[in-house]
Every structure is written in structure tokens, then in C-alpha cells.
Design a protein around this motif. Structure first.
Motif, PDB file in Angstrom:
ATOM      1  N   GLU A   1     -66.589  -4.944 -60.966  1.00  0.00           N
ATOM      2  CA  GLU A   1     -67.393  -3.723 -60.198  1.00  0.00           C
ATOM      3  C   GLU A   1     -68.146  -4.272 -59.407  1.00  0.00           C
ATOM      4  O   GLU A   1     -67.957  -4.165 -58.153  1.00  0.00           O
ATOM      5  CB  GLU A   1     -68.181  -3.475 -60.804  1.00  0.00           C
ATOM      6  N   LYS A   2     -68.663  -5.729 -59.012  1.00  0.00           N
ATOM      7  CA  LYS A   2     -69.006  -5.980 -57.900  1.00  0.00           C
ATOM      8  C   LYS A   2     -68.191  -6.704 -57.168  1.00  0.00           C
ATOM      9  O   LYS A   2     -68.052  -6.007 -56.168  1.00  0.00           O
ATOM     10  CB  LYS A   2     -69.857  -7.540 -58.653  1.00  0.00           C
ATOM     11  N   ASN A   3     -67.201  -6.862 -57.205  1.00  0.00           N
ATOM     12  CA  ASN A   3     -65.227  -7.085 -55.987  1.00  0.00           C
ATOM     13  C   ASN A   3     -65.226  -5.682 -55.766  1.00  0.00           C
ATOM     14  O   ASN A   3     -64.722  -6.223 -54.494  1.00  0.00           O
ATOM     15  CB  ASN A   3     -64.447  -8.043 -57.465  1.00  0.00           C
ATOM     16  N   SER A   4     -65.353  -4.513 -56.835  1.00  0.00           N
ATOM     17  CA  SER A   4     -64.853  -3.518 -56.027  1.00  0.00           C
ATOM     18  C   SER A   4     -65.859  -3.033 -54.823  1.00  0.00           C
ATOM     19  O   SER A   4     -65.144  -2.452 -53.591  1.00  0.00           O
ATOM     20  CB  SER A   4     -65.054  -2.585 -56.768  1.00  0.00           C
ATOM     21  N   ASN A   5     -66.717  -3.160 -55.011  1.00  0.00           N
ATOM     22  CA  ASN A   5     -68.092  -3.536 -53.249  1.00  0.00           C
ATOM     23  C   ASN A   5     -67.685  -4.337 -52.523  1.00  0.00           C
ATOM     24  O   ASN A   5     -67.748  -3.767 -50.904  1.00  0.00           O
ATOM     25  CB  ASN A   5     -69.338  -3.273 -53.776  1.00  0.00           C
ATOM     26  N   LYS A   6     -67.229  -5.584 -52.596  1.00  0.00           N
ATOM     27  CA  LYS A   6     -66.834  -6.969 -51.826  1.00  0.00           C
ATOM     28  C   LYS A   6     -65.093  -6.323 -51.510  1.00  0.00           C
ATOM     29  O   LYS A   6     -64.984  -6.718 -50.087  1.00  0.00           O
ATOM     30  CB  LYS A   6     -66.625  -8.063 -52.749  1.00  0.00           C
TER      31      LYS A   6
ATOM     32  N   LYS B   1     -56.983   0.065 -38.389  1.00  0.00           N
ATOM     33  CA  LYS B   1     -58.137   0.954 -39.793  1.00  0.00           C
ATOM     34  C   LYS B   1     -58.232   1.663 -40.445  1.00  0.00           C
ATOM     35  O   LYS B   1     -58.529   1.381 -41.613  1.00  0.00           O
ATOM     36  CB  LYS B   1     -59.490   1.278 -38.256  1.00  0.00           C
ATOM     37  N   ARG B   2     -56.566   1.702 -40.179  1.00  0.00           N
ATOM     38  CA  ARG B   2     -56.347   2.725 -41.337  1.00  0.00           C
ATOM     39  C   ARG B   2     -55.307   2.467 -42.872  1.00  0.00           C
ATOM     40  O   ARG B   2     -55.413   2.537 -43.687  1.00  0.00           O
ATOM     41  CB  ARG B   2     -54.382   3.816 -40.512  1.00  0.00           C
ATOM     42  N   ARG B   3     -54.739   0.480 -42.003  1.00  0.00           N
ATOM     43  CA  ARG B   3     -54.373  -0.315 -43.228  1.00  0.00           C
ATOM     44  C   ARG B   3     -55.354  -1.143 -44.077  1.00  0.00           C
ATOM     45  O   ARG B   3     -55.608  -0.915 -45.133  1.00  0.00           O
ATOM     46  CB  ARG B   3     -53.292  -1.147 -42.724  1.00  0.00           C
ATOM     47  N   GLY B   4     -57.272  -1.189 -44.183  1.00  0.00           N
ATOM     48  CA  GLY B   4     -57.828  -1.065 -43.906  1.00  0.00           C
ATOM     49  C   GLY B   4     -58.650  -0.798 -44.822  1.00  0.00           C
ATOM     50  O   GLY B   4     -58.918  -1.372 -45.970  1.00  0.00           O
ATOM     51  N   GLU B   5     -58.359   0.876 -44.696  1.00  0.00           N
ATOM     52  CA  GLU B   5     -59.309   2.277 -45.586  1.00  0.00           C
ATOM     53  C   GLU B   5     -57.643   1.685 -47.051  1.00  0.00           C
ATOM     54  O   GLU B   5     -58.241   1.414 -48.175  1.00  0.00           O
ATOM     55  CB  GLU B   5     -58.823   2.731 -44.881  1.00  0.00           C
ATOM     56  N   ALA B   6     -56.469   1.639 -46.238  1.00  0.00           N
ATOM     57  CA  ALA B   6     -55.566   1.795 -47.668  1.00  0.00           C
ATOM     58  C   ALA B   6     -55.979  -0.035 -48.019  1.00  0.00           C
ATOM     59  O   ALA B   6     -55.004   0.443 -49.870  1.00  0.00           O
ATOM     60  CB  ALA B   6     -54.280   1.456 -47.103  1.00  0.00           C
ATOM     61  N   PHE B   7     -55.962  -0.722 -47.986  1.00  0.00           N
ATOM     62  CA  PHE B   7     -56.122  -1.920 -48.831  1.00  0.00           C
ATOM     63  C   PHE B   7     -57.846  -1.736 -49.343  1.00  0.00           C
ATOM     64  O   PHE B   7     -57.896  -2.252 -51.109  1.00  0.00           O
ATOM     65  CB  PHE B   7     -56.921  -3.538 -48.235  1.00  0.00           C
TER      66      PHE B   7
ATOM     67  N   SER C   1     -59.647  -1.349 -55.073  1.00  0.00           N
ATOM     68  CA  SER C   1     -60.497  -1.032 -55.890  1.00  0.00           C
ATOM     69  C   SER C   1     -60.212  -0.338 -57.099  1.00  0.00           C
ATOM     70  O   SER C   1     -60.752  -0.589 -57.892  1.00  0.00           O
ATOM     71  CB  SER C   1     -62.014  -0.211 -54.609  1.00  0.00           C
ATOM     72  N   ALA C   2     -58.653   0.019 -56.938  1.00  0.00           N
ATOM     73  CA  ALA C   2     -57.393   1.059 -58.140  1.00  0.00           C
ATOM     74  C   ALA C   2     -57.978  -0.378 -59.081  1.00  0.00           C
ATOM     75  O   ALA C   2     -57.634   0.036 -60.430  1.00  0.00           O
ATOM     76  CB  ALA C   2     -56.860   1.836 -57.578  1.00  0.00           C
ATOM     77  N   HIS C   3     -56.723  -1.295 -58.767  1.00  0.00           N
ATOM     78  CA  HIS C   3     -56.680  -2.240 -59.291  1.00  0.00           C
ATOM     79  C   HIS C   3     -58.140  -2.556 -60.450  1.00  0.00           C
ATOM     80  O   HIS C   3     -57.968  -3.238 -61.015  1.00  0.00           O
ATOM     81  CB  HIS C   3     -56.625  -4.186 -58.615  1.00  0.00           C
TER      82      HIS C   3
ATOM     83  N   GLU D   1     -53.297 -10.953 -52.101  1.00  0.00           N
ATOM     84  CA  GLU D   1     -52.026 -10.486 -52.347  1.00  0.00           C
ATOM     85  C   GLU D   1     -51.924  -8.829 -51.707  1.00  0.00           C
ATOM     86  O   GLU D   1     -51.230  -8.181 -51.208  1.00  0.00           O
ATOM     87  CB  GLU D   1     -51.544  -9.593 -53.499  1.00  0.00           C
ATOM     88  N   CYS D   2     -53.150  -8.300 -52.276  1.00  0.00           N
ATOM     89  CA  CYS D   2     -53.603  -6.698 -51.316  1.00  0.00           C
ATOM     90  C   CYS D   2     -53.450  -6.341 -50.402  1.00  0.00           C
ATOM     91  O   CYS D   2     -53.330  -5.494 -49.433  1.00  0.00           O
ATOM     92  CB  CYS D   2     -54.445  -5.808 -51.821  1.00  0.00           C
ATOM     93  N   LEU D   3     -53.653  -7.404 -49.483  1.00  0.00           N
ATOM     94  CA  LEU D   3     -54.550  -8.140 -47.903  1.00  0.00           C
ATOM     95  C   LEU D   3     -53.333  -7.544 -47.359  1.00  0.00           C
ATOM     96  O   LEU D   3     -52.153  -7.067 -46.505  1.00  0.00           O
ATOM     97  CB  LEU D   3     -55.263  -9.266 -48.089  1.00  0.00           C
ATOM     98  N   ARG D   4     -51.582  -8.879 -48.304  1.00  0.00           N
ATOM     99  CA  ARG D   4     -50.870  -9.353 -47.545  1.00  0.00           C
ATOM    100  C   ARG D   4     -49.525  -8.297 -47.842  1.00  0.00           C
ATOM    101  O   ARG D   4     -49.572  -7.445 -46.962  1.00  0.00           O
ATOM    102  CB  ARG D   4     -50.435 -10.345 -48.002  1.00  0.00           C
ATOM    103  N   GLU D   5     -50.417  -6.852 -48.459  1.00  0.00           N
ATOM    104  CA  GLU D   5     -49.444  -5.878 -48.711  1.00  0.00           C
ATOM    105  C   GLU D   5     -49.953  -5.069 -48.067  1.00  0.00           C
ATOM    106  O   GLU D   5     -48.888  -4.084 -46.702  1.00  0.00           O
ATOM    107  CB  GLU D   5     -49.560  -5.726 -50.422  1.00  0.00           C
ATOM    108  N   PHE D   6     -50.544  -4.739 -47.114  1.00  0.00           N
ATOM    109  CA  PHE D   6     -50.801  -3.738 -45.867  1.00  0.00           C
ATOM    110  C   PHE D   6     -50.430  -4.848 -44.961  1.00  0.00           C
ATOM    111  O   PHE D   6     -51.601  -4.544 -43.522  1.00  0.00           O
ATOM    112  CB  PHE D   6     -52.757  -3.377 -46.401  1.00  0.00           C
TER     113      PHE D   6
END
Length: 357
Positions: free
Chosen positions: A6-11, A30-36, A41-43, A68-73
Motif C-alpha cells: 500500500e505504501k509503495n502504491s503511493n510511491k 505524461k500519458r505514459r507516466g500516468e499509464a505506468f 498500482s494494479a500489481h 520492469e513496469c517503467l521499462r514497459e512504458f
């Protein structure tokens, strides 16, 4: 099992700003950042509901998932601008530090070098406590403050054992070690004012040094691809680093005058750099690059620096060579759990192979 999702979700949302800035702050970024942020957060939400959803999953896995999520986007290096700025600031004060070190005797210099590694390890953008410090001064001011607070004994203090092994070999005899693998942590002061001066001392004593950096970016960790450039800049202020980098293939100066080259034709032990095979702030020695595996052959000293490599994943690991584990603990909960200590406690654990047999 991960219990701080939960704490990492905010981060995840906090990370977006740096990721977007690293790509120039464009609308696409910005669009990719929001998608990341939504994807990561879903994970985390799934892990909160179903901790075993991804199998055995610890902190190292969580940090790897984030990268990995950052690289995905298509965010290749969210901290690139910060790393470059901190490298420049640290390189500016490196000559004065080297001059200070060269004015000391061997024992005092070795102690100051270990203190320097521990002090410089405070620069960690993965630690909330350390990020807060950035608002209270420049990185050089923080580094100097950290060095001033380096008072022994540390929470784990095996420095005297390490000193005996390093300096007890005697003048004119064989080097204390044939080859040292140095697993570096953060960019900026950590690598430039901490680990590089220590590497320089090992080179001075006749030990080959292999710097091991991440294969892929993670937080402000230095990558293997960045190491040659950092070494080249540092070598401008130090003949020991320059000669070793040339011997190790990290540096080639085609403009060296032939007469100077002949005059300076003294064989130097090499300084090399390889990638670890990892893309996170921790390291799993079951999964390393082929070049690291090759460099490990013949190595008789391993130096692990930072919480991720020395504490989170390898604190109790035993190696088939001497091992030095150096870290500043930048999390109060971890300090209490592992050492019954406090945040900013320092760890200098030396494990000699002969004591493990």
C-alpha cells in the motif's frame, strides 16, 4: 510475501514526476507516466489481496517489478538527470579528496576510505529518509555532514580484521588480493567519493579491480554503461586510475605524447568494469551476466556495497572468497530487525574465507 504494498502504491505516483521529467516532460511522457502509475498500482493492489499471486515474492522482486513496469512504458532511466547532476558535483570535489587521502599514512587512509564509502552510501533515492535530506543541503554538504558523523565502533565493525588482511601482507610481498569484485551502488558521491577512492587504494596495493554495475537502470544506481565515463572523468585527476583504466581497456588516450608514454611505461594492474546481469537495486547471484561469471574466476575478494546488495539479499550469503559488506542502514524498521539498531547505523562486515571453512 510483501506487506508494504500500500505504501509503495503511493510511491508509484511519486515516481511519475521523475519518469516524466527524464523524457523531457512532453505530453506523451505524461500519458505514459500516468499509464505506468496505474499499471504498477494494479500489481500492488493484487498483491495486497493475494500475496502469493506471483509466487514467492519479496522486496527484491517488488523493486524489480517496478523497474520492469517503467521499462514497459518506455521509461529507460527515470533518474538520468539527477545522476548526471550529482556526478558533476562529486567530480568537482574529487581532486581535494584524493589530495587529502594521499597525505595520510596507510592505516589512516584505509580507515578514511571505509568511512567514505559508508558516508557516501547515504545518497539513495530509494530511501524516504535520505530523500528528505536532499531538501536540507547540497549533496556535498550532506556528504561532509555524513563523514563527520562517522564514529567507530559502527553497529557491525570488522574494520580491524579487514585492515589486518589488507595491510598485514608487508612491504615488497605479494598484493593482499589478486582481484577484487566491487559491486557499486549509487551514482554521484557514492561511486565517485566512496567506491572509486577505495578501488584506487586496492590498485595502489597491486590488486586488480573489477567494478560491477547494473545492466539496466534502477533508481539512482550506477549502470555498467555509465562506469567508463565516470572513470574517465575521475582519471583526469589521478594517474593511478588513469593507468589502471588504460590497462583494463576502460580508457584509451590517443593523444598521449609518445615520449610521455615511454617515460611512463610502467605496468599497471587493470581497472575493469562489467555488468551484473541485474536491473534492480538488489542482486541474486544465481542470475548474473556471463561476463561477471568470467570476471569472478580468480577473484579472491568481493565487496558488496549498499542496502540492496549487502543487506537485503546477501547479508547471510557465504562466498568462496573473502567478502566485505558495507552499508548504511537507511530504514529504521530494517535497522531494528537485523541489528537491533537505528537508522543511519553503519555496517562493515568482513568475512574471511578461512573462517568459513
Amino acid at each position: 510475501m510483501v506487506n508494504n504494498s500500500e505504501k509503495n502504491s503511493n510511491k508509484a505516483w511519486e515516481k511519475v514526476d521523475k519518469a516524466v521529467a527524464s523524457e523531457g516532460g512532453t505530453d506523451d511522457a505524461k500519458r505514459r507516466g500516468e499509464a505506468f502509475a496505474h499499471a504498477f498500482s494494479a500489481h500492488l493492489a493484487r498483491l495486497m489481496e493475494e500475496p502469493a499471486a506471483y509466487g514467492k515474492f519479496g522486496l527484491a522482486n517488488l523493486l524489480e517489478l517496478r523497474e520492469e513496469c517503467l521499462r514497459e512504458f518506455q521509461f529507460r532511466d527515470a533518474y538520468i538527470a539527477i545522476k548526471q547532476r550529482e556526478n558533476e558535483a562529486s567530480l568537482a570535489v574529487l581532486p581535494d579528496l584524493l589530495l587529502e587521502l594521499d597525505g595520510m599514512d596507510e592505516e589512516g587512509r584505509l580507515r578514511t576510505l571505509i568511512e567514505g564509502v559508508l558516508a557516501a552510501n547515504i545518497f539513495d533515492w530509494g530511501s524516504r529518509a535520505c530523500v528528505d535530506l536532499y531538501h536540507k543541503g547540497t549533496i556535498i554538504e550532506i556528504y561532509r555532514m555524513s563523514r563527520k558523523k562517522m564514529q567507530r565502533p559502527w553497529r557491525v565493525d570488522d574494520f580491524d580484521l579487514f585492515k589486518k588482511r589488507i595491510l598485514g601482507h608487508g612491504k615488497g610481498e605479494q598484493p593482499p588480493y589478486k582481484r577484487a569484485l566491487m559491486f557499486v551502488d549509487n551514482s554521484g558521491a557514492d561511486i565517485i567519493l566512496g567506491m572509486l577512492p577505495l578501488a584506487r587504494e586496492l590498485l595502489r596495493l597491486g590488486t586488480e579491480v573489477v567494478l560491477v554495475g547494473n545492466s539496466l537502470p534502477a533508481l539512482n544506481d550506477v549502470t555498467a554503461n555509465e562506469l567508463p565515463g565516470i572513470v574517465a572523468e575521475a582519471a583526469k585527476h589521478c594517474d593511478i586510475l588513469r593507468k589502471a583504466a588504460e590497462a583494463g581497456g576502460l580508457l584509451f588516450d590517443a593523444m598521449v605524447d609518445m615520449e610521455d608514454e615511454l617515460k611512463d611505461n610502467v605496468t599497471s594492474v587493470p581497472l575493469m568494469a562489467v555488468e551484473s546481469g541485474c536491473g534492480g537495486p538488489c542482486i541474486d547471484f544465481r542470475q548474473v551476466s556471463s561476463e561477471l561469471a568470467a570476471a569472478a574466476k580468480g577473484s579472491d575478494l568481493i565487496i558488496l556495497e549498499g542496502m540492496g546488495r549487502a543487506l537485503h539479499t546477501n547479508l547471510n550469503a557465504r562466498f568462496k572468497c573473502d567478502a566485505l559488506k558495507l552499508a548504511m542502514v537507511k530504514n529504521q524498521r530494517l535497522a531494528e530487525k537485523l541489528f537491533n539498531g537505528n537508522i543511519y547505523d553503519c555496517i562493515c562486515r568482513f568475512e574471511a574465507l578461512e573462517d568459513q571453512l
